[in-house]
Design a protein around this motif. Sequence first.
Motif, PDB file in Angstrom:
ATOM      1  N   LEU A  63       0.831  -1.209   0.000  1.00 14.74           N
ATOM      2  CA  LEU A  63       0.000   0.000   0.000  1.00 14.74           C
ATOM      3  C   LEU A  63       0.862   1.254   0.000  1.00 14.74           C
ATOM      4  O   LEU A  63       0.550   2.237  -0.671  1.00 14.74           O
ATOM      5  CB  LEU A  63      -0.920  -0.003   1.226  1.00 14.74           C
ATOM      6  CG  LEU A  63      -1.994  -1.111   1.253  1.00 14.74           C
ATOM      7  CD1 LEU A  63      -2.787  -1.017   2.534  1.00 14.74           C
ATOM      8  CD2 LEU A  63      -2.903  -0.993   0.046  1.00 14.74           C
ATOM      9  N   ALA A  64       1.938   1.235   0.761  1.00 16.07           N
ATOM     10  CA  ALA A  64       2.821   2.409   0.833  1.00 16.07           C
ATOM     11  C   ALA A  64       3.873   2.325  -0.262  1.00 16.07           C
ATOM     12  O   ALA A  64       4.437   1.263  -0.517  1.00 16.07           O
ATOM     13  CB  ALA A  64       3.494   2.473   2.199  1.00 16.07           C
ATOM     14  N   GLN A  65       4.089   3.432  -0.934  1.00 13.15           N
ATOM     15  CA  GLN A  65       5.087   3.509  -1.991  1.00 13.15           C
ATOM     16  C   GLN A  65       6.105   4.591  -1.634  1.00 13.15           C
ATOM     17  O   GLN A  65       5.745   5.645  -1.110  1.00 13.15           O
ATOM     18  CB  GLN A  65       4.431   3.846  -3.337  1.00 13.15           C
ATOM     19  CG  GLN A  65       3.395   2.824  -3.792  1.00 13.15           C
ATOM     20  CD  GLN A  65       4.025   1.510  -4.205  1.00 13.15           C
ATOM     21  OE1 GLN A  65       5.186   1.466  -4.581  1.00 13.15           O
ATOM     22  NE2 GLN A  65       3.253   0.432  -4.124  1.00 13.15           N
ATOM     23  N   VAL A  66       7.346   4.330  -1.896  1.00 11.79           N
ATOM     24  CA  VAL A  66       8.413   5.295  -1.612  1.00 11.79           C
ATOM     25  C   VAL A  66       8.997   5.782  -2.937  1.00 11.79           C
ATOM     26  O   VAL A  66       9.410   4.967  -3.771  1.00 11.79           O
ATOM     27  CB  VAL A  66       9.533   4.660  -0.752  1.00 11.79           C
ATOM     28  CG1 VAL A  66      10.661   5.663  -0.537  1.00 11.79           C
ATOM     29  CG2 VAL A  66       8.973   4.195   0.574  1.00 11.79           C
ATOM     30  N   THR A  67       8.959   7.071  -3.128  1.00 16.22           N
ATOM     31  CA  THR A  67       9.521   7.669  -4.333  1.00 16.22           C
ATOM     32  C   THR A  67      10.728   8.505  -3.932  1.00 16.22           C
ATOM     33  O   THR A  67      10.606   9.434  -3.125  1.00 16.22           O
ATOM     34  CB  THR A  67       8.492   8.559  -5.039  1.00 16.22           C
ATOM     35  OG1 THR A  67       7.345   7.761  -5.365  1.00 16.22           O
ATOM     36  CG2 THR A  67       9.075   9.140  -6.319  1.00 16.22           C
ATOM     37  N   VAL A  68      11.870   8.170  -4.453  1.00 21.13           N
ATOM     38  CA  VAL A  68      13.101   8.879  -4.137  1.00 21.13           C
ATOM     39  C   VAL A  68      13.378   9.896  -5.245  1.00 21.13           C
ATOM     40  O   VAL A  68      13.438   9.529  -6.425  1.00 21.13           O
ATOM     41  CB  VAL A  68      14.290   7.908  -4.000  1.00 21.13           C
ATOM     42  CG1 VAL A  68      15.563   8.663  -3.686  1.00 21.13           C
ATOM     43  CG2 VAL A  68      13.993   6.882  -2.922  1.00 21.13           C
ATOM     44  N   ARG A  69      13.513  11.137  -4.879  1.00 22.85           N
ATOM     45  CA  ARG A  69      13.772  12.190  -5.849  1.00 22.85           C
ATOM     46  C   ARG A  69      15.026  12.967  -5.460  1.00 22.85           C
ATOM     47  O   ARG A  69      15.348  13.104  -4.277  1.00 22.85           O
ATOM     48  CB  ARG A  69      12.589  13.161  -5.928  1.00 22.85           C
ATOM     49  CG  ARG A  69      11.285  12.505  -6.409  1.00 22.85           C
ATOM     50  CD  ARG A  69      10.157  13.508  -6.441  1.00 22.85           C
ATOM     51  NE  ARG A  69       8.919  12.905  -6.896  1.00 22.85           N
ATOM     52  CZ  ARG A  69       7.759  13.558  -6.948  1.00 22.85           C
ATOM     53  NH1 ARG A  69       7.702  14.828  -6.562  1.00 22.85           N
ATOM     54  NH2 ARG A  69       6.677  12.946  -7.384  1.00 22.85           N
ATOM     55  N   ASP A  70      15.677  13.467  -6.444  1.00 19.68           N
ATOM     56  CA  ASP A  70      16.851  14.295  -6.227  1.00 19.68           C
ATOM     57  C   ASP A  70      16.392  15.713  -5.924  1.00 19.68           C
ATOM     58  O   ASP A  70      15.788  16.384  -6.769  1.00 19.68           O
ATOM     59  CB  ASP A  70      17.737  14.273  -7.481  1.00 19.68           C
ATOM     60  CG  ASP A  70      19.048  15.049  -7.267  1.00 19.68           C
ATOM     61  OD1 ASP A  70      19.233  15.599  -6.154  1.00 19.68           O
ATOM     62  OD2 ASP A  70      19.861  15.090  -8.211  1.00 19.68           O
ATOM     63  N   ALA A  71      16.636  16.153  -4.694  1.00 18.17           N
ATOM     64  CA  ALA A  71      16.185  17.489  -4.303  1.00 18.17           C
ATOM     65  C   ALA A  71      16.852  18.580  -5.113  1.00 18.17           C
ATOM     66  O   ALA A  71      16.318  19.692  -5.232  1.00 18.17           O
ATOM     67  CB  ALA A  71      16.454  17.707  -2.812  1.00 18.17           C
ATOM     68  N   ASN A  72      18.015  18.302  -5.662  1.00 18.54           N
ATOM     69  CA  ASN A  72      18.732  19.319  -6.433  1.00 18.54           C
ATOM     70  C   ASN A  72      18.398  19.274  -7.923  1.00 18.54           C
ATOM     71  O   ASN A  72      18.886  20.106  -8.695  1.00 18.54           O
ATOM     72  CB  ASN A  72      20.242  19.129  -6.257  1.00 18.54           C
ATOM     73  CG  ASN A  72      20.678  19.320  -4.813  1.00 18.54           C
ATOM     74  OD1 ASN A  72      20.180  20.215  -4.130  1.00 18.54           O
ATOM     75  ND2 ASN A  72      21.586  18.477  -4.337  1.00 18.54           N
ATOM     76  N   ALA A  73      17.602  18.287  -8.335  1.00 17.03           N
ATOM     77  CA  ALA A  73      17.257  18.183  -9.752  1.00 17.03           C
ATOM     78  C   ALA A  73      16.304  19.304 -10.133  1.00 17.03           C
ATOM     79  O   ALA A  73      15.442  19.707  -9.341  1.00 17.03           O
ATOM     80  CB  ALA A  73      16.609  16.832 -10.037  1.00 17.03           C
TER      81      ALA A  73
END
Length: 291
Positions: A63-73
């Motif tokens: 149910l839970a999904q983790v999305t990793v994003r580059d904060a500097n992008a």
Amino acid sequence: MSEAPHGAPIKTPGQLIAAVVAAFAVPIVVIILLAFYVNQSVRTGAGTNGLADATVASRIAPLAQVTVRDANAPHVFKTGEEVFKAVCTTCHTPGAAGAPKFGNNADWAPRIAQGYDTLLHNALTGKNAMPPRGGTSPDDYSDYEIARAVVYMTDHAGANFPEPAAPASGAAATETAAASAPQSASAVNDQAAAAIAALPSAPSPASSSADKAQAGKALYTQVCQACHAAGVLGAPKFGDKAAWAPRLKDPMDVIYNYALNGKGQMPPKGGSSASDDDVKAAVDYMVSAAK
């Protein structure tokens, strides 16, 4: 007058063996061919794709999904067409709830005459049955992206508004850096001391039921009423007991699931980014009005 003698079709042991073998082999071959045909045919009934890879993957997905994003992008802004297809098309394609129909010059002419600034203001703050930002939040789409959607729709209905100016990347980077800059040790200590001092005098939380009712009403006003107030796109009209009666035959968990994951023309969570609890509270608010 004598009758012609009748001869048996099987006259030799070899013919007998061939007949016995054929009696067993022919049905087996027919059964194999039928099974192959049935297995290879396209099945469209409910549950026929229950073991498909995509269906199994969606069923066992957490149910839970983790999305990793580059904060500097750098942020990639959606085009006006992308925002329209994701948000605005629900009402503006069929012209529901009085919304000007996409591509209909006659519907848009009086709106375009009001000017771009007025149209953008209405899109951001809401007007009539349309909730602010089409039911989305600034975290979903920025003001710039909403503006691009406004220009996209109006320019397809006879307007000639220029593309909105993109926000300055330098200013955005400065704000991001300021927000993420580490605080000094003394500032952190002062904040911690203030938080600890405030604990004894912190007010007790309000009644959970009252909070949920208020949150449900607020979400309905901001998002759900765009379709449920007028009963557009097949949505059961708010307070209409006859329209809600067949829906209320299902358990509440089923109704919650429809609101959270979408059903028919309704997008998941009504196209908003509200929490699951707030969506359920909005469902409870509408259900209570239809009982």
